[in-house]
Design a protein around this motif. Structure first.
Motif, short mmCIF file in Angstrom:
data_model
loop_
_atom_site.label_atom_id
_atom_site.label_comp_id
_atom_site.label_asym_id
_atom_site.label_seq_id
_atom_site.Cartn_x
_atom_site.Cartn_y
_atom_site.Cartn_z
N SER A 210 0.35 -0.83 0.13
CA SER A 210 -0.02 0.02 0.02
C SER A 210 0.93 1.33 0.37
N ILE A 213 1.87 2.38 -3.49
CA ILE A 213 0.96 2.41 -4.65
C ILE A 213 0.90 4.09 -3.94
N LYS A 220 -4.60 7.08 -7.69
CA LYS A 220 -4.19 6.09 -7.87
C LYS A 220 -4.45 4.99 -7.11
N HIS A 222 -6.64 5.06 -4.87
CA HIS A 222 -7.68 5.21 -4.65
C HIS A 222 -7.92 4.00 -5.36
N SER A 223 -8.19 3.94 -6.97
CA SER A 223 -8.49 3.21 -8.09
C SER A 223 -8.01 2.32 -8.48
N LEU A 224 -6.77 2.21 -7.79
CA LEU A 224 -6.59 0.47 -6.81
C LEU A 224 -6.98 -0.70 -6.27
N GLY A 225 -7.90 0.36 -4.86
CA GLY A 225 -8.59 -0.51 -4.43
C GLY A 225 -7.90 -0.10 -2.79
N ILE A 226 -6.94 1.51 -2.23
CA ILE A 226 -6.44 1.30 -1.39
C ILE A 226 -7.52 1.96 -0.57
N ALA A 227 -7.90 1.76 1.14
CA ALA A 227 -8.24 3.10 1.82
C ALA A 227 -7.79 4.19 2.18
N LEU B 50 -14.38 7.16 -7.94
CA LEU B 50 -13.31 7.84 -6.89
C LEU B 50 -14.25 8.68 -6.84
N ARG B 70 -13.69 -2.01 -1.44
CA ARG B 70 -12.76 -1.29 -2.72
C ARG B 70 -11.99 -2.69 -3.44
N ARG B 71 -10.90 -4.22 -3.34
CA ARG B 71 -10.55 -4.26 -4.19
C ARG B 71 -11.11 -5.43 -4.96
N ALA B 74 -12.09 -2.47 -7.55
CA ALA B 74 -11.04 -2.21 -8.39
C ALA B 74 -10.58 -3.20 -9.77
N PRO B 81 -5.65 8.28 -14.44
CA PRO B 81 -5.95 9.49 -13.42
C PRO B 81 -5.28 10.20 -14.44
N GLU B 84 -0.18 12.25 -11.94
CA GLU B 84 -0.43 12.93 -10.60
C GLU B 84 1.22 13.17 -9.97
#
Lengths: 325, 252
Positions: A210, A213, A220, A222-227, B50, B70-71, B74, B81, B84
């Motif tokens: 994590s 990432i 990015k 967030h979009s990979l599933g990280i809180a 998002l 979440r996962r 994903a 994006p 960044e």
């Protein structure tokens, strides 16, 4: 860097050779230099000799404290560099040391005992952590605001520290300067720092992927599933606990937290699963050696270890940087 | 299937869309077009999960995005994006492997992860660069590696925010062909924010036009991409050029 040939040797040095060598060095040298054989005999056997007393009562606690503090600083630095996505982050960037210093120096001015000074340093560190957290993370805060909040509070604490130094009686200023520059001479109980080191390292290792990432940016991640936000808060508190533990144990020792993570990266270890444990070990070795030098360079007088970490660390990192560029 | 129902989006001081209803089916490739600041990115973020705020709902395969762990989400929806910047000191391969995070169990990297990463790098023509550190790449190469990470993530829905940034003309076409193929052959869904109307006309079958007044037009690309609509969209006089490859518009 040729990874296949180079890594096992580097790895072995960082994980086995350097830690053992630095600890043994720390035990052997001091105001009295002990022969290596005597040190090892004292460590294994328990016959009551002077050497055994020196090793077990005096040097081992201090060496173990130094090792844990160095590890904690490097770990806190690496964690904050990941959290803030900023290679300049160090353990003190968010003002934890400033808060601790203001409280500790105030305690010294009032002539409190060493234990009370440590206790108020802890209080100051926790107050600073709470303040930075409340201001930096409020209203869906972002990391730039967190960083600025920390830097601004640090500057404020810096002014208070100068004020306290000006107001303090001359006799106390020297002790206060030592505290500010980092000093392990009061570090005699390595248990708590080791406990926090292992806990923080465990957290970092568990969240290593994590952390990698998070370096890609919040969207990015967030979009990979990280809180993202809970992770950021957890890193903040892990790094804060690591820093506060060191500040209470040894004052503010500079440069270790900034330099050691970069040193390990420049050796070619970038993923946090390797970076964090190796940085902790390298930081431990580095501070142990620096502290040994601080005790022996002009013995019996002791130097503040923070001066030596800078004097040793700055040329080392500059050398590595220039070689890499 | 992606469905937005009565979606409202606003940023401080501006309503970006009101009661938007749109259905995006597997195999479709959508372009999102609009002027700077019209809310393309915000809309893309809302459709990809998002950004959960805003009344009305977005659902994927009949289930609101907010209800997915979440996962799990994903593995269904991947986002590219806008750049960044990054704090990453490792190699290109290590970077692309991070895209496998939604599938990871425990600490290791599985053979499947390695295969997916290697194949993704091949698809963007970066296989030879796998061992390079990210810092040594050019802007366009880095963009291709970012696309590779998304390919390794292998979602069902690809949400791309200006996927062509930093790419030269040849690599722009290659990237779009790649996503077009994922839609046509594997039934993946693609949403992309684009500024290049030529590419939108050639590679996308549907379009969303975000007008400045908060009005959103959705429909087939053939229907929506007309000189009249685009002049209104970009508030700029346009001249249409027809070629064998399709139509394109240049400022008049």
């Amino acid at each position: 860097m040729n990874s296949t040939l180079h890594f096992p040797a580097t790895w072995l040095v960082l994980t086995v050779v350097a830690p053992i060598a630095s600890v043994v060095t720390g035990l052997a040298f001091g105001s009295v230099d002990l022969p290596l054989g005597d040190v090892l005999r004292a460590l294994i056997g328990k016959e009551a000799t002077l050497v055994t007393d020196i090793v077990w009562q005096l040097r081992l606690p201090r060496v173990l404290s130094a090792f844990a503090c160095g590890g904690l600083l490097a770990l806190a630095g690496a964690l904050l560099q990941a959290l803030l996505r900023n290679p300049l982050a160090d353990p003190y960037i968010l003002g934890i040391s400033g808060g601790a210093a203001v409280a500790a120096l105030s305690a010294m001015i009032f002539g409190l005992a060493a234990a009370a000074v440590s206790f108020s340093a802890l209080g100051g560190a926790l107050a600073a952590v709470g303040l930075v957290f409340a201001l930096g993370f409020s209203r869906g805060g972002n990391m730039v605001r967190l960083l600025l909040t920390g830097v601004v509070l640090s500057a404020g604490f810096g002014a208070l520290i100068s004020l306290l130094l000006t107001l303090a009686p001359d006799a106390q200023v020297r002790g206060m300067l030592f505290w500010l520059m980092g000093d392990l001479s009061q570090a005699q109980a390595p248990g708590p720092v080791w406990g926090i080191l292992l806990a923080a390292l465990g957290f970092g290792w568990w969240q290593a992927k994590s952390l990698d990432i998070l370096g890609l940016g919040e969207l990015k991640a967030h979009s990979l599933g990280i809180a993202v936000r809970p992770l950021q808060i957890a890193i903040f508190f892990a790094a804060s606990a690591a820093t506060a533990a060191v500040v209470v144990e040894a004052g503010t020792i500079g440069f270790v937290g900034l330099i050691v993570p970069h040193f390990v990266r420049l050796l070619g270890f970038s993923g946090h699963r390797r970076l964090l444990p190796l940085a902790a070990l390298a930081g431990g070795c580095f501070l142990t050696l620096a502290d040994t030098l601080a005790r022996t360079a002009i013995a019996p007088q002791q130097l503040p270890v923070g001066v030596l970490t800078a004097l040793l660390g700055v040329p080392l990192l500059l050398f590595l940087l220039s070689r890499k560029a | 299937m992606l469905r937005a129902q009565r979606l409202n989006l606003s940023v401080p001081g501006k309503t970006l869309c009101r009661d938007l209803d749109v259905v995006v089916k597997p195999g479709e490739c959508w372009a999102i077009l609009g002027r700077n600041g019209s809310g393309k990115t915000t809309l893309l973020h809302a459709l990809s999960g998002l950004r959960m705020a805003g009344s009305g709902g977005v659902s994927w395969d009949g289930k609101p995005l907010a209800d997915y762990p979440r996962r799990d989400l994903a593995r269904q929806i991947g986002v590219l994006p806008q750049d960044e910047g990054h704090e990453f000191w490792g190699t290109v391969l290590e970077y692309v492997l991070l895209g496998r995070y939604p599938y990871s169990r425990g600490f290791g990297i599985s053979g499947e992860d390695e295969d997916a990463a290697a194949s993704a790098l091949r698809q963007v023509g970066m296989a030879e660069m796998a061992g390079r550190t990210l810092a040594t790449l050019s802007g366009g190469e880095r963009q291709r590696v970012r696309i590779a990470m998304l390919l390794a993530q292998a979602p069902q829905l690809y949400c791309l925010d200006e996927p062509l940034q930093h790419l030269d003309l040849g690599h722009q076409a290659e990237a779009l062909r790649l996503f077009r193929r994922l839609a046509a052959e594997e039934g993946r869904t693609v949403l992309m924010v684009l500024h290049e109307t030529l590419w939108a006309g050639r590679f996308c079958d549907h379009a969303l036009l975000l007008y400045d007044n908060g009005e959103i037009a959705s429909g087939t690309a053939a229907e929506l991409l007309t000189g009249e609509n685009l002049e209104r969209l970009y508030q700029c006089g346009l001249r249409e050029l027809s070629t064998e490859g399709g139509r394109c518009w240049v400022p008049a």
